[in-house]
Design an enzyme around this catalytic site. Structure first.
Site, PDB file in Angstrom:
ATOM      1  N   PHE A 146     -15.494 -16.609  -9.945  1.00  0.00           N
ATOM      2  CA  PHE A 146     -14.085 -16.435  -9.213  1.00  0.00           C
ATOM      3  C   PHE A 146     -12.640 -15.883 -10.105  1.00  0.00           C
ATOM      4  CE2 PHE A 146     -17.817 -20.083  -9.532  1.00  0.00           C
ATOM      5  CZ  PHE A 146     -17.736 -20.469  -8.837  1.00  0.00           C
ATOM      6  N   ALA A 147     -12.716 -14.575 -10.319  1.00  0.00           N
ATOM      7  CA  ALA A 147     -11.376 -13.945 -10.948  1.00  0.00           C
ATOM      8  C   ALA A 147     -10.425 -13.249  -9.656  1.00  0.00           C
ATOM      9  CB  ALA A 147     -12.018 -12.878 -11.750  1.00  0.00           C
ATOM     10  N   ASN A 148     -10.029 -14.935  -8.950  1.00  0.00           N
ATOM     11  CA  ASN A 148      -9.651 -14.937  -7.854  1.00  0.00           C
ATOM     12  C   ASN A 148      -8.483 -15.268  -8.399  1.00  0.00           C
ATOM     13  OD1 ASN A 148     -11.511 -13.886  -6.093  1.00  0.00           O
ATOM     14  ND2 ASN A 148     -12.898 -15.514  -6.690  1.00  0.00           N
ATOM     15  N   HIS A 205     -13.681 -24.063  -4.762  1.00  0.00           N
ATOM     16  CA  HIS A 205     -13.867 -22.886  -4.287  1.00  0.00           C
ATOM     17  C   HIS A 205     -13.481 -23.083  -2.805  1.00  0.00           C
ATOM     18  CE1 HIS A 205     -14.367 -18.816  -4.498  1.00  0.00           C
ATOM     19  NE2 HIS A 205     -15.290 -18.545  -4.211  1.00  0.00           N
ATOM     20  N   ASP A 215     -11.875 -11.068  -6.561  1.00  0.00           N
ATOM     21  CA  ASP A 215     -12.550 -10.088  -7.261  1.00  0.00           C
ATOM     22  C   ASP A 215     -13.738  -9.465  -6.147  1.00  0.00           C
ATOM     23  OD1 ASP A 215     -14.947 -11.431  -6.520  1.00  0.00           O
ATOM     24  OD2 ASP A 215     -14.297 -12.978  -8.318  1.00  0.00           O
ATOM     25  N   HIS A 259       9.644 -17.365   1.252  1.00  0.00           N
ATOM     26  CA  HIS A 259       9.566 -18.325   0.408  1.00  0.00           C
ATOM     27  C   HIS A 259       8.590 -18.754   0.978  1.00  0.00           C
ATOM     28  CE1 HIS A 259      10.321 -22.350  -1.072  1.00  0.00           C
ATOM     29  NE2 HIS A 259      10.127 -21.468  -2.115  1.00  0.00           N
TER      30      HIS A 259
END
Length: 132
Positions: free
Chosen positions: A120-122, A98, A28, A20
């Site tokens: 920013f494909a994270n 970021h 990316d 948990h």
């Protein structure tokens, strides 16, 4: 041979070991991977596999209680933001600058690198508890 769920043995092990509030990162091709954090590299070539494909596959097999993205995703990659908002509509989504996002990756159990070549494909996926 496994018939259902995550077939990638490295990802399956990380998911099985999560407790948990533990986190994993789907990244990316450009996100720096902190020293000491397990890297699972799925990138084959630019765009393959995609961020969405990897996140969707993991979300099918992981209890996710929170998603964290870079605030810059909203303006610099609205398609990815729309995907996150839709996919995790029933889950809290937090956005952070970021630089803070990159700092949070230092405590992740693993970073899964995709072939995605859009900014920013994270996302950071925080593990919840599945009581069935």
């Amino acid at each position: 041979m496994k018939k259902h769920g995550m077939l990638n043995s490295h990802i399956a092990k990380v998911l099985a070991d999560l407790g948990h509030t533990d986190t994993i990162v789907v990244a990316d091709v450009g996100l720096p991977i902190p020293e000491g954090v397990t890297k699972i590299d799925l990138a084959l070539r630019l765009g393959n596999p995609s961020f969405e494909e990897v996140v969707s596959s993991i979300a099918e097999d992981m209890e996710i209680e929170k998603v964290i993205v870079a605030a810059e995703m909203k303006t610099d990659n609205p398609e990815a933001q729309a995907y996150i908002d839709h996919t995790f509509a029933d889950c809290p989504i937090e956005d952070v600058p970021h630089e803070q996002f990159k700092a949070l990756t230092r405590t992740a159990k693993a970073v899964i690198r995709t072939g995605e070549a859009k900014p920013f494909a994270n996302c950071i996926l925080q593990s919840g508890v599945h009581f069935g």
